[in-house]
Scaffold this active site. Structure first.
Site, PDB file in Angstrom:
ATOM      1  N   ASN A   1       0.866  -1.113  -0.004  1.00 24.17           N
ATOM      2  CA  ASN A   1      -0.026   0.116  -0.019  1.00 24.17           C
ATOM      3  C   ASN A   1       0.904   1.357  -0.085  1.00 24.17           C
ATOM      4  O   ASN A   1       0.356   2.111  -0.775  1.00 24.17           O
ATOM      5  CB  ASN A   1      -1.193   0.146   1.222  1.00 24.17           C
ATOM      6  CG  ASN A   1      -2.097  -0.974   0.912  1.00 24.17           C
ATOM      7  OD1 ASN A   1      -3.101  -0.456  -0.055  1.00 24.17           O
ATOM      8  ND2 ASN A   1      -1.920  -2.042   1.514  1.00 24.17           N
TER       9      ASN A   1
ATOM     10  N   MET B   1       0.811  -2.377  12.387  1.00 20.49           N
ATOM     11  CA  MET B   1       0.364  -3.716  13.285  1.00 20.49           C
ATOM     12  C   MET B   1       0.245  -3.245  14.919  1.00 20.49           C
ATOM     13  O   MET B   1       0.168  -3.910  15.791  1.00 20.49           O
ATOM     14  CB  MET B   1       0.892  -4.878  13.181  1.00 20.49           C
ATOM     15  CG  MET B   1       0.954  -5.678  11.624  1.00 20.49           C
ATOM     16  SD  MET B   1      -0.756  -5.669  10.830  1.00 20.49           S
ATOM     17  CE  MET B   1      -1.170  -7.203  11.743  1.00 20.49           C
TER      18      MET B   1
ATOM     19  N   LEU C   1      -1.845  -0.271  17.602  1.00 25.66           N
ATOM     20  CA  LEU C   1      -2.571   0.839  17.983  1.00 25.66           C
ATOM     21  C   LEU C   1      -1.902   1.978  18.239  1.00 25.66           C
ATOM     22  O   LEU C   1      -0.979   2.274  18.725  1.00 25.66           O
ATOM     23  CB  LEU C   1      -3.522   0.521  19.211  1.00 25.66           C
ATOM     24  CG  LEU C   1      -4.655  -0.611  18.956  1.00 25.66           C
ATOM     25  CD1 LEU C   1      -5.219  -0.963  20.036  1.00 25.66           C
ATOM     26  CD2 LEU C   1      -5.730  -0.210  17.673  1.00 25.66           C
ATOM     27  N   ILE C   2      -2.509   3.170  17.752  1.00 26.05           N
ATOM     28  CA  ILE C   2      -1.787   4.359  18.099  1.00 26.05           C
ATOM     29  C   ILE C   2      -2.558   4.951  19.359  1.00 26.05           C
ATOM     30  O   ILE C   2      -3.887   5.032  19.453  1.00 26.05           O
ATOM     31  CB  ILE C   2      -1.450   5.421  17.085  1.00 26.05           C
ATOM     32  CG1 ILE C   2      -2.913   5.893  16.584  1.00 26.05           C
ATOM     33  CG2 ILE C   2      -0.730   4.964  16.055  1.00 26.05           C
ATOM     34  CD1 ILE C   2      -2.554   7.112  15.471  1.00 26.05           C
TER      35      ILE C   2
ATOM     36  N   HIS D   1      -8.378  -1.297   5.957  1.00 30.65           N
ATOM     37  CA  HIS D   1      -8.571  -2.584   6.399  1.00 30.65           C
ATOM     38  C   HIS D   1      -9.073  -3.570   5.389  1.00 30.65           C
ATOM     39  O   HIS D   1      -9.992  -3.073   4.661  1.00 30.65           O
ATOM     40  CB  HIS D   1      -9.613  -2.540   7.558  1.00 30.65           C
ATOM     41  CG  HIS D   1      -9.785  -3.457   8.374  1.00 30.65           C
ATOM     42  ND1 HIS D   1      -8.789  -4.341   9.051  1.00 30.65           N
ATOM     43  CD2 HIS D   1     -10.637  -4.530   8.300  1.00 30.65           C
ATOM     44  CE1 HIS D   1      -9.344  -5.624   9.467  1.00 30.65           C
ATOM     45  NE2 HIS D   1     -10.673  -5.562   8.946  1.00 30.65           N
TER      46      HIS D   1
HETATM   47  C1  GRF Z   1      -3.151  -4.738   3.858  1.00 28.80           C
HETATM   48  O1  GRF Z   1      -4.121  -6.004   3.656  1.00 28.80           O
HETATM   49  C2  GRF Z   1      -4.044  -3.835   4.872  1.00 28.80           C
HETATM   50  O2  GRF Z   1      -5.293  -3.739   4.523  1.00 28.80           O
HETATM   51  C3  GRF Z   1      -3.863  -4.236   6.344  1.00 28.80           C
HETATM   52  O3  GRF Z   1      -2.542  -4.971   6.249  1.00 28.80           O
HETATM   53  C4  GRF Z   1      -2.300  -5.146   5.051  1.00 28.80           C
HETATM   54  C5  GRF Z   1      -0.642  -4.513   4.716  1.00 28.80           C
HETATM   55  O4  GRF Z   1      -0.141  -4.738   3.288  1.00 28.80           O
HETATM   56  N1  GRF Z   1      -4.041  -3.282   7.420  1.00 28.80           N
HETATM   57  P1  GRF Z   1       1.310  -4.110   2.614  1.00 28.80           P
HETATM   58  O5  GRF Z   1       2.129  -3.848   3.924  1.00 28.80           O
HETATM   59  O6  GRF Z   1       0.539  -2.873   2.498  1.00 28.80           O
HETATM   60  O7  GRF Z   1       1.337  -4.788   1.559  1.00 28.80           O
END
Ligand code: GRF
Length: 200
Positions: free
Chosen positions: A13, A89, A91-92, A108
């Site tokens: 992402n 991964m 929480l803030i 998400h």
């Molecule tokens: C994604 O599926 C996002 O929705 C979730 O964690 C994953 C992260 O993937 N929160 P990447 O590190 O961006 O490849």
């Protein structure tokens, strides 16, 4: 607009957001990427694009508030306007969350509030859901509970494997997250209590 991105893993992402900034789809730059995990491939992706990429190790800052204070110091140093959680991964909390209230987003891989938590794609698949999808939302103090900005659905067909579903979900994510960030950067998101209105 200056984006600060928090990651923990692969950073696909993050890559989509970097690409959208570089191609000027989003009128923003990314001065800093921060990971809680020094082996996160996303750090490498950032470095490949000349972006400052650092790890803040939770082992050095076991106290959550001190950890989030450290992140906030870096964000302030780089005058970050919008905080992007991209596969981050943790929480803030205080003092980071109040400093970025209404200015922090997460993505998400399900249609929230269904299948919150860390295994959303597999959870939806194992549950036998026929439809799942992707949600981009503002961050609040809960896990995956903040005001929803954008959602897009996708079907789970009988012959989908969980891997095939994950691929479909990720390709939606890589389009939807830049779109939500673009709306924010253009001042088109209006937060009214927990409803996010998109100004046309
Ligand atoms: C994604 O599926 C996002 O929705 C979730 O964690 C994953 C992260 O993937 N929160 P990447 O590190 O961006 O490849």
């Amino acid at each position: 607009m200056k984006l600060g991105v928090l990651i923990s893993g692969g950073g696909s992402n993050l890559q989509a957001i970097i690409d959208a900034c570089e191609s000027k789809k989003i009128n923003a730059e990314i001065p800093i990427v921060i990971s809680n995990n020094k082996t996160a491939y996303g750090l490498k992706r950032a470095e490949n694009h000349g972006i400052k990429a650092i790890c803040i190790d939770p082992i050095e800052y076991p106290d959550r508030e001190r950890y989030d204070t450290k992140i906030l110091e870096h964000l302030r140093e780089h005058e970050i306007d919008l905080l992007i959680l991209a596969g981050y991964m943790r929480l803030i909390g205080k003092p980071l969350l109040p400093a970025y209230a209404g200015r922090a987003m997460n993505i998400h891989p399900s249609l929230l509030p269904a299948f919150s938590g860390t295994n959303a794609i597999k959870d939806a698949y194992d549950y036998g859901a026929k439809i799942t999808g992707v949600t981009v939302h503002f961050v609040d103090k809960g896990m995956d509970t903040g005001p929803i900005i954008l959602q897009e659905s996708c079907h789970i067909s009988d012959n989908d494997t969980v891997e095939a579903l994950a691929e479909k979900i990720h390709s939606i994510e890589h389009r939807l997250y830049p779109e939500a960030i673009k709306l924010f950067c253009e001042g088109k998101l209006k937060l009214e209590e927990r409803k996010v209105k998109i100004i046309k």
